[in-house]
Design a protein around this motif. Structure first.
Motif, PDB file in Angstrom:
ATOM      1  N   ALA A  90      -0.303  26.424  52.435  1.00 13.96           N
ATOM      2  CA  ALA A  90      -0.632  25.368  51.476  1.00 13.96           C
ATOM      3  C   ALA A  90      -2.081  25.536  51.052  1.00 13.96           C
ATOM      4  O   ALA A  90      -2.951  25.822  51.885  1.00 13.96           O
ATOM      5  CB  ALA A  90      -0.420  23.986  52.096  1.00 13.96           C
TER       6      ALA A  90
ATOM      7  N   THR B 119      -5.985  24.812  49.733  1.00 14.71           N
ATOM      8  CA  THR B 119      -7.020  23.839  50.055  1.00 14.71           C
ATOM      9  C   THR B 119      -6.860  22.597  49.173  1.00 14.71           C
ATOM     10  O   THR B 119      -6.596  22.702  47.981  1.00 14.71           O
ATOM     11  CB  THR B 119      -8.407  24.452  49.829  1.00 14.71           C
TER      12      THR B 119
ATOM     13  N   SER C  43      -4.516  20.339  49.708  1.00 11.20           N
ATOM     14  CA  SER C  43      -3.140  19.844  49.805  1.00 11.20           C
ATOM     15  C   SER C  43      -3.074  18.638  50.738  1.00 11.20           C
ATOM     16  O   SER C  43      -3.858  18.517  51.676  1.00 11.20           O
ATOM     17  CB  SER C  43      -2.217  20.940  50.336  1.00 11.20           C
ATOM     18  N   TRP C  44      -2.098  17.762  50.452  1.00 11.44           N
ATOM     19  CA  TRP C  44      -1.891  16.593  51.299  1.00 11.44           C
ATOM     20  C   TRP C  44      -0.990  16.947  52.483  1.00 11.44           C
ATOM     21  O   TRP C  44       0.055  17.575  52.325  1.00 11.44           O
ATOM     22  CB  TRP C  44      -1.240  15.464  50.519  1.00 11.44           C
TER      23      TRP C  44
ATOM     24  N   LEU D  51      -7.493  20.572  54.346  1.00 13.32           N
ATOM     25  CA  LEU D  51      -6.378  19.731  53.944  1.00 13.32           C
ATOM     26  C   LEU D  51      -6.806  18.272  53.884  1.00 13.32           C
ATOM     27  O   LEU D  51      -7.731  17.848  54.589  1.00 13.32           O
ATOM     28  CB  LEU D  51      -5.211  19.888  54.931  1.00 13.32           C
TER      29      LEU D  51
ATOM     30  N   ASP E 122       0.292  11.011  46.764  1.00 15.29           N
ATOM     31  CA  ASP E 122       0.650  11.603  45.478  1.00 15.29           C
ATOM     32  C   ASP E 122       2.070  11.174  45.128  1.00 15.29           C
ATOM     33  O   ASP E 122       2.968  11.295  45.967  1.00 15.29           O
ATOM     34  CB  ASP E 122       0.565  13.131  45.568  1.00 15.29           C
TER      35      ASP E 122
ATOM     36  N   VAL F 290       3.937  14.629  49.338  1.00 13.38           N
ATOM     37  CA  VAL F 290       2.907  15.439  49.990  1.00 13.38           C
ATOM     38  C   VAL F 290       3.380  16.881  50.118  1.00 13.38           C
ATOM     39  O   VAL F 290       4.567  17.184  50.044  1.00 13.38           O
ATOM     40  CB  VAL F 290       2.547  14.874  51.376  1.00 13.38           C
ATOM     41  N   HIS F 291       2.427  17.766  50.315  1.00 15.76           N
ATOM     42  CA  HIS F 291       2.753  19.181  50.429  1.00 15.76           C
ATOM     43  C   HIS F 291       3.401  19.504  51.773  1.00 15.76           C
ATOM     44  O   HIS F 291       4.201  20.442  51.866  1.00 15.76           O
ATOM     45  CB  HIS F 291       1.495  20.033  50.259  1.00 15.76           C
TER      46      HIS F 291
ATOM     47  N   ARG G 297       7.222  16.749  49.116  1.00 15.45           N
ATOM     48  CA  ARG G 297       7.590  17.146  47.761  1.00 15.45           C
ATOM     49  C   ARG G 297       8.510  18.368  47.760  1.00 15.45           C
ATOM     50  O   ARG G 297       8.711  19.017  48.797  1.00 15.45           O
ATOM     51  CB  ARG G 297       6.330  17.465  46.950  1.00 15.45           C
TER      52      ARG G 297
ATOM     53  N   GLY H  93       8.047  21.729  49.640  1.00  7.49           N
ATOM     54  CA  GLY H  93       7.101  21.376  50.685  1.00  7.49           C
ATOM     55  C   GLY H  93       7.568  21.869  52.040  1.00  7.49           C
ATOM     56  O   GLY H  93       8.581  22.571  52.167  1.00  7.49           O
TER      57      GLY H  93
END
Length: 350
Positions: free
Chosen positions: A183, A185, A187-188, A211, A252, A256-257, A277, A280
């Motif tokens: 993921a 930089t 990212s949730w 993160l 978001d 999230v990621h 998401r 994800g």
């Protein structure tokens, strides 16, 4: 060769204090005369470590309760988050860079074959012949224990023993899981159980990787802890009527990621599948007794990746300790003391 006769730097007693599990249940009995192997009887590759600090991992408690397929050999001494000094090395032990007086860590996997596909690829924690501290052999809930030099972890000089102990399992477990996350930089990441033993360390390691973190847990103390460690959002699952919706609102709308699930709740996995998401990732660390109502159809439809992670190998442990020793991110464990046990026979954290 380390020695033809074995090495030791102090008189080692033939018995030791230990917190002994005598029957299934979260109780130990303090023994003052638990046997210690005579240094002259150590096999090549074995050593004796004088334990200074030990953590108490939740898996120790699961094992004591008989929750898992692997049952403890009773009576036995648990523990696999120990820091101490090498005080004896078995005769005819090949030089592995371990010396008398070295400060070392005892981790979950204390012995492996060193030859199989898993060991050669750096996944020694998955060696089919692995030896687990506190399960297959007596562990760190004692003042002296037998260990294997090949699996000892050097403790960085800048890191205190009390801070290093939980990193040897709780810390490296979340660190190694996050290493598997692809993921970018910024990212949730949601950490389910963010205020717990693994979760609070996961927050700090995640932030060190760039993160953004949202934590799920319950209670004012957990909220304060998670936010103080750098989490940008906190969702109290006990107050929420729709955790996935609250996660999306706090992070978001697309979801999230990634999610790092450290709890043993089946519901945590169900919720993660709904707030992660498309494309994800769910990092699977917590192990529920059963996985109920998991929406596999939703996971397939969204292309969500499930990545299982079970502690970490030698390299990951050393990396996790080195990052904590740098102090750049203020990485420090918080003490969580288990209830209804007599494990305070030693300095106990974790």
């Amino acid at each position: 060769m380390a020695s033809q006769l074995g090495l030791q730097n102090e008189t080692i007693p033939l018995t030791t204090r230990a917190a002994v599990t005598t029957a299934l249940g979260m109780r130990t009995e303090l023994s003052s005369d638990w046997p210690v192997k005579n240094p002259s009887a150590l096999a090549p590759g074995e050593c004796i470590v004088k334990i200074e600090y030990t953590g108490v991992c939740h898996s120790d408690l699961h094992l004591m309760l008989g929750d898992w397929l692997e049952q403890p050999l009773l009576p036995s001494v648990g523990g696999h988050e120990g820091v101490g000094r090498v005080v004896a090395i078995g005769a005819h032990t090949a030089d592995r860079g371990v010396k008398i007086g070295d400060r070392v860590g005892i981790k979950h996997t204390i012995g492996t074959c060193m030859r199989c596909d898993m060991c050669l690829r750096g996944f020694d924690q998955h060696c089919p012949d692995r030896v687990v501290s506190g399960r297959d052999v007596d562990g760190t809930f004692a003042e002296y224990m037998v260990a294997f030099v090949d699996q000892l972890i050097p403790i960085p000089a800048a890191l205190s023993s009390v801070a290093a102990a939980p990193i040897l399992c709780a810390g490296v477990t979340v660190y190694d899981a996050l290493k598997k996350l692809d993921a970018p930089t910024g990212s949730w990441l949601v950490i389910s159980g963010g205020g717990g033993g693994l979760g609070h360390l996961g927050i700090q390691y995640a932030i060190s990787r760039g993160l953004r973190v949202a934590a799920i847990d319950t209670g004012a103390d957990k909220r304060t802890l998670c936010l103080s460690l750098g989490a940008e959002a906190f969702i109290d699952y006990a107050e929420s009527t729709d955790v996935p919706a609250d996660v999306r609102a706090a992070t978001d709308p697309l979801g999230v990621h990634a999610a790092l699930v450290t709890t043993t709740s089946s519901l945590s996995y169900v919720q993660a599948a709904k707030y992660v998401r498309r494309q994800g990732t769910i990092l699977c660390v917590g192990v529920p007794p059963t996985l109920t109502d998991f929406p596999i159809g939703l996971v397939v439809d969204r292309g969500i990746k499930l990545i299982a992670s079970q502690t970490g190998g030698r390299l990951a442990v050393q990396e996790a300790l080195a990052l904590a020793a740098r102090g750049k991110y203020g990485l420090q464990p918080v003490s969580f003391r288990p209830d209804e046990s007599s494990l305070d026979a030693m300095h106990v954290i974790g």
